[in-house]
Motif scaffolding. Structure first.
Motif, PDB file in Angstrom:
ATOM      1  N   ALA A 165      58.464  41.063  74.596  1.00 57.19           N
ATOM      2  CA  ALA A 165      57.759  41.880  75.580  1.00 57.19           C
ATOM      3  C   ALA A 165      58.347  43.288  75.645  1.00 57.19           C
ATOM      4  CB  ALA A 165      57.838  41.214  76.960  1.00 57.19           C
ATOM      5  N   ARG A 166      59.656  43.366  75.641  1.00 59.59           N
ATOM      6  CA  ARG A 166      60.292  44.680  75.704  1.00 59.59           C
ATOM      7  C   ARG A 166      60.072  45.444  74.403  1.00 59.59           C
ATOM      8  NH1 ARG A 166      63.218  45.520  79.883  1.00 59.59           N
ATOM      9  NH2 ARG A 166      64.652  46.998  78.924  1.00 59.59           N
ATOM     10  N   PHE A 167      60.027  44.736  73.289  1.00 60.01           N
ATOM     11  CA  PHE A 167      59.741  45.366  72.005  1.00 60.01           C
ATOM     12  C   PHE A 167      58.349  45.997  72.021  1.00 60.01           C
ATOM     13  CE2 PHE A 167      57.714  45.063  67.850  1.00 60.01           C
ATOM     14  CZ  PHE A 167      58.627  45.707  67.031  1.00 60.01           C
ATOM     15  N   GLY A 168      57.365  45.251  72.488  1.00 53.30           N
ATOM     16  CA  GLY A 168      55.997  45.761  72.495  1.00 53.30           C
ATOM     17  C   GLY A 168      55.810  46.945  73.416  1.00 53.30           C
ATOM     18  N   HIS A 169      56.318  46.853  74.637  1.00 52.71           N
ATOM     19  CA  HIS A 169      56.167  47.963  75.585  1.00 52.71           C
ATOM     20  C   HIS A 169      57.020  49.160  75.163  1.00 52.71           C
ATOM     21  CE1 HIS A 169      53.784  46.039  78.865  1.00 52.71           C
ATOM     22  NE2 HIS A 169      54.261  44.930  78.310  1.00 52.71           N
ATOM     23  N   GLY A 170      58.176  48.889  74.569  1.00 52.28           N
ATOM     24  CA  GLY A 170      59.002  49.996  74.097  1.00 52.28           C
ATOM     25  C   GLY A 170      58.392  50.725  72.924  1.00 52.28           C
ATOM     26  N   LEU A 178      52.835  43.367  74.278  1.00 54.31           N
ATOM     27  CA  LEU A 178      52.141  44.016  75.393  1.00 54.31           C
ATOM     28  C   LEU A 178      51.504  43.014  76.339  1.00 54.31           C
ATOM     29  CD1 LEU A 178      50.439  47.028  73.562  1.00 54.31           C
ATOM     30  CD2 LEU A 178      52.357  47.113  75.152  1.00 54.31           C
ATOM     31  N   LEU A 179      51.262  41.812  75.860  1.00 56.12           N
ATOM     32  CA  LEU A 179      50.641  40.785  76.698  1.00 56.12           C
ATOM     33  C   LEU A 179      51.656  40.063  77.577  1.00 56.12           C
ATOM     34  CD1 LEU A 179      48.198  39.241  74.050  1.00 56.12           C
ATOM     35  CD2 LEU A 179      47.720  40.986  75.783  1.00 56.12           C
ATOM     36  N   ARG A 180      52.927  40.448  77.472  1.00 51.64           N
ATOM     37  CA  ARG A 180      53.989  39.798  78.248  1.00 51.64           C
ATOM     38  C   ARG A 180      54.635  40.793  79.203  1.00 51.64           C
ATOM     39  NH1 ARG A 180      56.660  35.273  74.873  1.00 51.64           N
ATOM     40  NH2 ARG A 180      55.027  34.705  73.378  1.00 51.64           N
ATOM     41  N   ASP A 181      55.377  40.262  80.159  1.00 51.30           N
ATOM     42  CA  ASP A 181      56.051  41.087  81.164  1.00 51.30           C
ATOM     43  C   ASP A 181      57.436  41.482  80.660  1.00 51.30           C
ATOM     44  OD1 ASP A 181      57.108  42.344  83.344  1.00 51.30           O
ATOM     45  OD2 ASP A 181      56.910  40.651  84.726  1.00 51.30           O
ATOM     46  N   PRO A 182      57.702  42.775  80.474  1.00 50.23           N
ATOM     47  CA  PRO A 182      59.007  43.191  79.938  1.00 50.23           C
ATOM     48  C   PRO A 182      60.115  43.242  80.986  1.00 50.23           C
ATOM     49  CG  PRO A 182      57.650  45.118  80.290  1.00 50.23           C
ATOM     50  CD  PRO A 182      56.797  43.927  80.648  1.00 50.23           C
ATOM     51  N   TYR A 183      59.775  43.103  82.248  1.00 52.43           N
ATOM     52  CA  TYR A 183      60.779  43.276  83.306  1.00 52.43           C
ATOM     53  C   TYR A 183      61.125  41.971  84.023  1.00 52.43           C
ATOM     54  CZ  TYR A 183      59.535  48.168  82.650  1.00 52.43           C
ATOM     55  OH  TYR A 183      59.294  49.409  82.100  1.00 52.43           O
ATOM     56  N   ALA A 184      60.469  40.873  83.660  1.00 54.54           N
ATOM     57  CA  ALA A 184      60.730  39.590  84.326  1.00 54.54           C
ATOM     58  C   ALA A 184      62.126  39.077  83.961  1.00 54.54           C
ATOM     59  CB  ALA A 184      59.672  38.567  83.938  1.00 54.54           C
ATOM     60  N   ILE A 185      62.988  38.924  84.966  1.00 53.45           N
ATOM     61  CA  ILE A 185      64.370  38.503  84.754  1.00 53.45           C
ATOM     62  C   ILE A 185      64.502  36.999  85.029  1.00 53.45           C
ATOM     63  CG2 ILE A 185      66.748  38.760  85.565  1.00 53.45           C
ATOM     64  CD1 ILE A 185      66.123  41.646  86.233  1.00 53.45           C
ATOM     65  N   ALA A 240      51.987  48.285  58.781  1.00 57.56           N
ATOM     66  CA  ALA A 240      51.394  48.671  60.060  1.00 57.56           C
ATOM     67  C   ALA A 240      50.777  47.461  60.757  1.00 57.56           C
ATOM     68  CB  ALA A 240      50.351  49.757  59.852  1.00 57.56           C
ATOM     69  N   ALA A 241      50.170  46.561  59.971  1.00 58.30           N
ATOM     70  CA  ALA A 241      49.555  45.378  60.565  1.00 58.30           C
ATOM     71  C   ALA A 241      50.604  44.469  61.181  1.00 58.30           C
ATOM     72  CB  ALA A 241      48.747  44.625  59.502  1.00 58.30           C
ATOM     73  N   VAL A 242      51.714  44.271  60.465  1.00 59.51           N
ATOM     74  CA  VAL A 242      52.799  43.433  60.998  1.00 59.51           C
ATOM     75  C   VAL A 242      53.366  44.047  62.278  1.00 59.51           C
ATOM     76  CG1 VAL A 242      55.119  42.551  60.553  1.00 59.51           C
ATOM     77  CG2 VAL A 242      53.389  42.472  58.754  1.00 59.51           C
ATOM     78  N   LEU A 243      53.638  45.348  62.223  1.00 62.11           N
ATOM     79  CA  LEU A 243      54.181  46.027  63.399  1.00 62.11           C
ATOM     80  C   LEU A 243      53.191  45.969  64.556  1.00 62.11           C
ATOM     81  CD1 LEU A 243      56.368  47.788  64.697  1.00 62.11           C
ATOM     82  CD2 LEU A 243      55.296  49.783  63.653  1.00 62.11           C
ATOM     83  N   GLY A 244      51.914  46.253  64.277  1.00 60.91           N
ATOM     84  CA  GLY A 244      50.904  46.242  65.334  1.00 60.91           C
ATOM     85  C   GLY A 244      50.720  44.873  65.949  1.00 60.91           C
ATOM     86  N   ALA A 245      50.802  43.818  65.127  1.00 61.23           N
ATOM     87  CA  ALA A 245      50.623  42.467  65.663  1.00 61.23           C
ATOM     88  C   ALA A 245      51.722  42.118  66.659  1.00 61.23           C
ATOM     89  CB  ALA A 245      50.604  41.460  64.508  1.00 61.23           C
ATOM     90  N   PHE A 246      52.961  42.426  66.313  1.00 59.69           N
ATOM     91  CA  PHE A 246      54.063  42.126  67.226  1.00 59.69           C
ATOM     92  C   PHE A 246      54.012  43.007  68.478  1.00 59.69           C
ATOM     93  CE2 PHE A 246      56.237  40.409  63.328  1.00 59.69           C
ATOM     94  CZ  PHE A 246      56.277  39.089  63.780  1.00 59.69           C
TER      95      PHE A 246
END
Length: 577
Positions: A386-391, A353-360, A342-348
């Motif tokens: 970024a997409r991993f975190g927001h997803g 989440l601190l990055r923009d998932p839609y910036a092309i 859970a810690a590994v998953l939560g860290a990533f």
């Protein structure tokens, strides 16, 4: 008195038949209402399927409605179809005009063969995962170890469509050891059976592990070990007792494989029942869809009843003579490993989440992992981390909510009846989530809510059957019979005996189902039914990245690793009995 007792005993059976018939009729009406719910004219769909270049002339459309027998309203059309189905006539296809029955029977044979082979794979792999732990338990009495739990959890978290895609690329394309598509002989069976069977083996091994842990907590095991029974004898008894609990789950697994094979049948171009139903929904060929759903449901009911009978036969007279002695397992789980995963998953997730998932950034497309982009970039140059975190917020959050709802419904339904019998749960279990999702999307459009509802409609069923099986054993125990004789009411028995005995095992089962539900959502996202194409939901990420798996494997590895870590967290986080 005898006549009155016979009538009283007949009432539950009659009520059950009415419930089942009502469920079947409701499903047929839902499918038959699809054109009216979606607002699409089936005559136009038929015309496009036959000739895409012809104009939508009202006269031509009227001729098509008359030729195909399209009803004026869904109620009369469904009643007419049901009347024919009772005579064994499923009607004619609206698209081809050919009788539906032969194609459905042929598709059913293909799907049953595939599901049977996948069930065999899952059973063999599941038993191999558990065998060392069961043998050790005969000597030490300790519950199933973390290694088996982690292996089962990891298998359960493998996306079926990802396994299928990898097998196609490696085994079929690069090695040339199996055909890439079709259903022409035995050579077409191994790859789709593995793709279906390996994730199912993970779920099955966890259900069997829970059954073994519960069995180890029963007093007879300690007595047998203390009196010197040989380990082989104790191992056989443990396996017999655990499999008795899991038999209804095995049946559900087979029925579920029939339905969940839609995606695999689509990937491998297999003309099975799921793929046939999906094509029928997309083409609005309602007689074909109604026939496929009815066959799936009837098969699910029949197998559900066989599962109940097999459970009763495995336990024999113990269910009738208060000979059961179920006990809550005092599990010693792997919270440290679960917390680490859970810690590994939560860290990533937090980092993403601190990055923009839609910036092309097209100049950054398909870049390998680096300090600037830890998980690399995708085909549009978007940051995969970024997409991993927001997803994760979408995939994990929705699957946890669905699992919680399924747990509540499963326990309520499973402990409500006084006698196990096939019913609404078995009806819903036979309906594939993908098919429900397609129907909902046809009405509401692609959305995460529609996908969640589609998964929730069927995901509570295995939990209800598990609770129903355990509740039947608890009711047959001596302490419950003593409580009944002492005047304890239904509510008291439910709160003080049934729920404490049933809830821990079913909760563990629900935890295992969290990644399974995430996979179901990912499967709907893979088909484009769970939201917009640029959604960071993990299923959508896998869908859009599979074409680049060979040249940019990190785009697939990120969401797949997230699902695997989620499976480890859910599989290793055990509840105490």
């Amino acid at each position: 008195m005898t006549a009155l007792a016979a009538r009283a005993g007949a009432f539950p059976a009659i009520r059950g038949l009415l419930v089942v018939f009502g469920s079947l009729s409701g499903l047929a009406l839902l499918v038959g209402s699809l054109p009216w719910l979606s607002g699409d004219d089936p005559a136009q769909t038929i015309l496009r399927a036959r000739s895409a270049e012809r104009e939508l002339d009202p006269a031509v459309l009227a001729d098509i409605r008359a030729e195909a027998g399209i009803p004026a309203d869904p109620v009369s059309g469904t009643l007419s179809w049901l009347a024919g189905a009772l005579r064994g006539d499923f009607g004619n296809s609206w698209i081809t005009g050919a009788p539906v029955s032969p194609s459905v029977v042929q598709a059913l044979g293909i799907s049953m063969t595939l599901a049977g082979c996948a069930a065999a794979v899952s059973l063999v792999v599941g038993l191999l995962v558990l065998a060392p732990s069961v043998w050790r338990a005969t000597g030490t009495g300790e519950p199933v170890g973390n290694g088996a739990a982690a292996t089962g959890a990891a298998l359960a978290a493998l996306p079926e469509f990802l396994i299928a895609a990898l097998l196609l690329v490696v085994v079929s394309v690069h090695w040339g050891l199996a055909p890439t598509s079709g259903w022409t002989g035995p050579a077409n069976i191994p790859l789709p059976a593995l793709a279906l069977g390996l994730p199912a083996a993970g779920v099955l091994s966890r259900v069997l592990a829970s059954a073994v842990d519960s069995t180890l907590a029963e007093t007879w095991v300690r007595t047998w070990r203390a009196t010197g029974f040989r380990r082989a004898v104790l191992a056989r008894a443990l396996a017999h007792r655990a499999v008795a609990v899991a038999v209804p789950q095995l049946v559900l697994l087979f029925v579920g494989l029939l339905g969940s094979g839609i995606i695999i049948e689509t990937i491998f171009a297999i003309p099975g029942l799921g793929a046939t139903a999906l094509e029928g929904v997309l083409a609005q060929d309602l007689p074909l869809v109604q026939a496929c759903v009815l066959v799936l449901v009837l098969l699910g009911l029949a197998l559900g009843g066989l599962g109940i009978l097999a459970h009763r036969a495995a336990l024999g007279s113990a269910l009738r003579t208060s000979g059961m002695a179920p006990s809550r397992a005092a599990t010693r789980g792997g919270p440290r490993w679960a917390l680490a995963a859970a810690a590994v998953l939560g860290a990533f997730v937090l980092a993403g989440l601190l990055r923009d998932p839609y910036a092309i950034g097209l100049e950054l497309r398909l870049q390998s992992p680096s300090a600037a982009h830890l998980f690399g970039t995708d085909a549009l140059g978007r940051d995969v981390l970024a997409r991993f975190g927001h997803g994760a917020l979408v995939s994990i959050g929705v699957s946890v909510a669905v699992s919680l709802l399924a747990l509540v419904l499963g326990v309520l339904v499973g402990t409500a009846g006084t006698r196990a019998r096939a019913g609404v749960a078995d009806v819903l279990n036979a309906v594939p989530p993908v098919l429900v999702g397609v129907v909902l999307v046809a009405v509401t459009g692609p959305s995460l809510f529609s996908a969640a509802v589609a998964v929730a409609v069927v995901t509570w069923v295995p939990l209800a059957v598990h609770a129903r099986t355990l509740a039947a054993e608890v009711r047959a125990s001596g302490f419950v019979q003593a409580a009944v004789i002492g005047g304890a009411g239904t509510g008291t028995i439910l709160v003080r005996h049934l729920l404490p005995s049933v809830l821990p095992a079913v909760t563990r089962h629900a935890l295992v189902r969290i990644p399974h539900n995430a996979l179901a959502l990912a499967g709907l996202g893979f088909l484009g039914l769970a939201g917009s194409q640029d959604s960071p939901e993990w299923g959508a990420m896998l869908s859009e990245s599979l074409d680049y798996a060979e040249i940019a494997p990190w785009t697939v590895a990120a969401p797949a690793a997230g699902l695997a870590l989620l499976g480890l967290v859910a599989g290793l986080a055990r509840t105490r009995g």
